[in-house]
Scaffold this active site. Sequence first.
Site, short mmCIF file in Angstrom:
data_model
loop_
_atom_site.label_atom_id
_atom_site.label_comp_id
_atom_site.label_asym_id
_atom_site.label_seq_id
_atom_site.Cartn_x
_atom_site.Cartn_y
_atom_site.Cartn_z
N GLN A 9 22.87 -2.51 -5.91
CA GLN A 9 22.27 -0.66 -4.46
C GLN A 9 22.59 -1.85 -3.14
O GLN A 9 22.61 -1.83 -2.48
CB GLN A 9 21.57 -0.57 -4.89
CG GLN A 9 20.10 -1.19 -4.85
CD GLN A 9 18.82 -0.44 -4.43
OE1 GLN A 9 18.68 -0.41 -6.31
NE2 GLN A 9 17.98 -0.05 -3.86
N ALA A 69 0.87 -1.15 0.02
CA ALA A 69 -0.15 0.21 0.17
C ALA A 69 0.68 1.47 -0.12
O ALA A 69 0.33 1.92 0.22
CB ALA A 69 -1.25 0.30 1.08
N HIS A 126 3.94 1.57 -1.84
CA HIS A 126 4.58 2.12 -3.35
C HIS A 126 2.49 2.59 -4.35
O HIS A 126 2.28 3.36 -4.88
CB HIS A 126 4.23 0.79 -3.92
CG HIS A 126 5.98 0.33 -3.11
ND1 HIS A 126 5.61 -0.81 -2.33
CD2 HIS A 126 6.73 0.13 -3.78
CE1 HIS A 126 7.06 -1.10 -2.53
NE2 HIS A 126 7.97 -0.45 -2.97
N LEU A 146 4.49 0.42 6.45
CA LEU A 146 5.04 -0.26 5.06
C LEU A 146 5.66 -0.61 4.53
O LEU A 146 7.15 0.63 4.37
CB LEU A 146 4.32 -0.01 4.40
CG LEU A 146 2.79 -0.14 4.92
CD1 LEU A 146 1.52 -0.10 3.74
CD2 LEU A 146 2.46 -1.42 5.64
N SER A 188 8.73 -4.12 1.98
CA SER A 188 8.90 -5.17 0.99
C SER A 188 9.33 -5.65 2.28
O SER A 188 8.33 -7.20 1.90
CB SER A 188 9.48 -5.38 -0.48
OG SER A 188 8.87 -4.09 -1.02
O1 PAF Z 1 13.44 2.80 -2.88
C1 PAF Z 1 13.88 1.83 -3.49
O2 PAF Z 1 12.44 0.83 -3.62
C2 PAF Z 1 15.21 1.44 -4.90
O3 PAF Z 1 15.73 2.11 -3.47
C3 PAF Z 1 14.34 2.49 -5.70
C4 PAF Z 1 14.54 3.82 -6.02
C5 PAF Z 1 13.33 2.04 -6.53
C6 PAF Z 1 16.09 1.93 -6.65
O4 PAF Z 1 16.74 0.77 -7.26
#
Ligand code: PAF
Length: 284
Positions: free
Chosen positions: A61, A35, A37, A184, A186
């Site tokens: 990353q 939610a 996102h 929230l 993931s």
């Molecule tokens: O915040 C995120 O989910 C990630 O760091 C992003 C901005 C999509 C970059 O991979």
Amino acid sequence: MKLVHTIQELQAALNAMRAQGKTIGLVPTMGALHAGHASLVKRCVAENDVAVVSVFVNPTQFNDQNDLLKYPRTLEADCRLLEGEGAAFVFAPSVEEMYPEADTRRFSYAPLDTVMEGIHRPGHFNGVCQIVSKLFDAVKPDRAYFGEKDFQQLAIIREMVRQMHYPLEIVGCPIVREADGLALSSRNARLSEAERATALNISRALFRSLDFARDHTLAETKRFVEESIAAVDGLRLEYFEIVDGRTLQAVSSWDDTDYIVGCITVYCGDVRLIDNIKYKESIK
Ligand code: PAF
């Protein structure tokens, strides 16, 4: 809604839209959508003619390869959510599409990236800037949407946009929480029921510290949060910093600046959770 996997296909479609004078919004994500996102996508759909959502688990990353391997990948469910929210395009490229060769670019936004996550996740923000700049180049959005839960990431992306003169607006969106306060993420999907109950103590400590801060010094408030987390079995504090919301540098008094944010990272079992709270915010 169209699912596209290549930059070429995406650009062909977006160029046609742009030629019709349509505005384009981008929500970069790594999938496993929730939610939080959905709130970014809603705003993107409301403020732009065309909403593009990228779903890409960006390997550059992740400083911890285990974290990358365990990262949930749920493209089908993500597409269902995005269709319901009115996204026009889902861009889900392969690693080879985004990185046909190794990306050797180095992004440095000191002092924003030399504190907090910058210390504990070396290389993380460089990877974020690599992929976000590639997405900006591919999509050329008018606006891009990021959550304030990743407070430091948002500040660094704003700085990258400023320094690189990207002609787009960065829109920061508030943290979305469960009814009981848990931010929230993931990563919450990796928490067992018992861990989830334990993790709730993170937002609880932050919210209680808001009241506590009213009649205590900044140092006392910092200690209050640190001790609240230390008192919970199953939580391990990585850091809690009270910082200037613009420079991200630690502040020592409530009078130091007009924008003060507490940023926290805590391990619950082996799940790394981040959250933050605004103690003071000016009209920006
Ligand atoms: O915040 C995120 O989910 C990630 O760091 C992003 C901005 C999509 C970059 O991979």
